[in-house]
Design a protein around this motif. Structure first.
Motif, PDB file in Angstrom:
ATOM      1  N   GLY A   1       0.776  -1.224   0.000  1.00  9.03           N
ATOM      2  CA  GLY A   1       0.000   0.000   0.000  1.00  9.03           C
ATOM      3  C   GLY A   1       0.806   1.272   0.000  1.00  9.03           C
ATOM      4  N   ASN A   2       2.064   1.212  -0.449  1.00 13.59           N
ATOM      5  CA  ASN A   2       2.924   2.397  -0.491  1.00 13.59           C
ATOM      6  C   ASN A   2       2.989   2.981  -1.894  1.00 13.59           C
TER       7      ASN A   2
ATOM      8  N   ARG B   1       6.625   5.556   5.177  1.00 16.39           N
ATOM      9  CA  ARG B   1       6.238   4.294   4.526  1.00 16.39           C
ATOM     10  C   ARG B   1       5.867   3.280   5.598  1.00 16.39           C
TER      11      ARG B   1
ATOM     12  N   GLY C   1       0.599  -1.663   5.213  1.00 20.21           N
ATOM     13  CA  GLY C   1      -0.835  -1.422   5.323  1.00 20.21           C
ATOM     14  C   GLY C   1      -1.523  -2.546   6.082  1.00 20.21           C
ATOM     15  N   SER C   2      -2.804  -2.386   6.334  1.00 23.35           N
ATOM     16  CA  SER C   2      -3.557  -3.355   7.122  1.00 23.35           C
ATOM     17  C   SER C   2      -3.498  -4.755   6.496  1.00 23.35           C
ATOM     18  N   HIS C   3      -3.170  -5.743   7.323  1.00 25.47           N
ATOM     19  CA  HIS C   3      -3.033  -7.122   6.858  1.00 25.47           C
ATOM     20  C   HIS C   3      -3.384  -8.072   8.005  1.00 25.47           C
TER      21      HIS C   3
ATOM     22  N   SER D   1      -1.893  -2.753  11.102  1.00 23.33           N
ATOM     23  CA  SER D   1      -0.957  -2.049  10.223  1.00 23.33           C
ATOM     24  C   SER D   1       0.207  -1.572  11.058  1.00 23.33           C
TER      25      SER D   1
ATOM     26  N   GLN E   1       3.252   1.360  10.668  1.00 21.10           N
ATOM     27  CA  GLN E   1       3.640   2.482   9.832  1.00 21.10           C
ATOM     28  C   GLN E   1       4.767   3.307  10.455  1.00 21.10           C
TER      29      GLN E   1
END
Length: 321
Positions: free
Chosen positions: A64-65, A116, A119-121, A166, A168
């Motif tokens: 998701g970056n 960076r 993302g949610s996983h 997530s 970050q």
């Protein structure tokens, strides 16, 4: 005939010179020596060199970056790709190494550049421990938790029956953390989050000594984090110029018979001894597989060094070649 047979079946005992016998007995009295490939290496140390670790630099879009900048240095980046990860065990695209060491399933050394992250996983049925070494890590999950921790902090999550989260780097400097997964003793646990702040107290507790920060929920040990497995985690920050309460005297840790450890040199370099007195050097990113009984008393070879040790019940894993 029988008399002659008896005489032939009786051999005179060979005469062994006393000096040779003494050498033989001395050899038997030595500590057990095990070759690197042995599964029962009493007091053994097997270095896992950083050169043998798999290095992953995945596409930024996978997590998701946005794209990597054309001039990374202009955005205070220290690596051209958003993520540089060193895998100690099989993970993601890597499947040619060991899958675990005892109950330690994953140890990833991650360097995430500014602005960076992951993302949610989803995760499930895993005890996840994340040690922050540099920068700030922001955790957010599906059970309502959001927290940012800096150097010396530890984030913990029981993934259990299933959770989304997530991770970050929301800041302008690089983030480095060590993420480890420990196999739980049972599946389907209720997801939960916990943490340990990397404050002045935490720093003092690990200075030139082993700080016990993770233990089994069923054990009596008082630690900031408890997990669902017979596994202890210790951390030590050695500083040869700034002695702790008793200098370096409290940096010794006993790995008992029937126990084993996976030691990561996260920063700096140290020297450790096996049960035969042989010295082994660990540099930053190196690790070592340890088999008890063993007195672990690292000597810093650099001004400072940071070590993370996972201690657990001994298993029959082959030591890495």
């Amino acid at each position: 005939g029988s008399s002659n047979m008896a005489q032939r079946g009786t051999l005179a005992a060979p005469r062994i010179p006393w000096a040779l016998a003494l050498v033989f007995l001395t050899f038997l009295a030595r500590p057990t020596f095990c070759p690197a490939e042995s599964v029962k290496c009493t007091g053994g140390v097997k270095v896992v060199p950083r050169e043998g670790l798999f290095v992953s630099e995945p596409n930024p879009e996978w997590f998701g970056n946005g794209p990597n900048p054309d001039v990374p240095e202009a955005q205070n980046w220290t690596n051209a790709n958003w993520l540089k990860s060193r895998f100690h065990f099989n993970f993601a695209e890597y499947s040619h190494g060991p899958s675990n060491f005892g109950v330690l399933r994953v140890m990833n050394d991650d360097l995430v550049q500014a602005r960076r992250g992951f993302g949610s996983h989803p995760h499930r049925d895993m005890e996840i421990l994340t040690f922050i070494l540099q920068g700030n890590l922001t955790h957010k999950d599906s059970i309502g938790t959001q927290e940012t921790l800096g150097r010396g902090g530890l984030q913990y999550m029981t993934a259990g029956s299933g959770v989304l989260h997530s991770e970050q780097n929301l800041h302008d400097e690089p983030l480095r953390f060590i993420q480890c997964w420990v196999l739980p003793r049972q599946r389907g646990l209720n997801p939960r989050y916990g943490s340990m702040a990397g404050d002045a107290l935490a720093k003092a507790s690990r200075l030139n000594q082993w700080s016990h920060i993770v233990s089994d929920v069923s054990a009596q040990a008082q630690t900031p984090v408890k997990i669902h497995q017979d596994c202890n985690v210790y951390i030590s920050e050695l500083n040869s110029e700034t002695p702790g309460p008793e200098g370096l005297e409290r940096s010794e840790l006993l790995l008992n018979l029937g126990r084993q450890g996976y030691l990561l040199c996260a920063e700096g370099s140290v020297q450790i001894s096996d049960s035969l007195g042989e010295q082994h050097e660990l540099r930053q990113h190196d690790a070592a597989e340890l088999k008890g009984p063993l007195k672990l008393k690292p000597t810093p070879k650099s001004r400072t060094a940071l070590l993370i040790l996972f201690e657990m019940k001994e298993t029959s894993d082959l030591l890495q070649n």
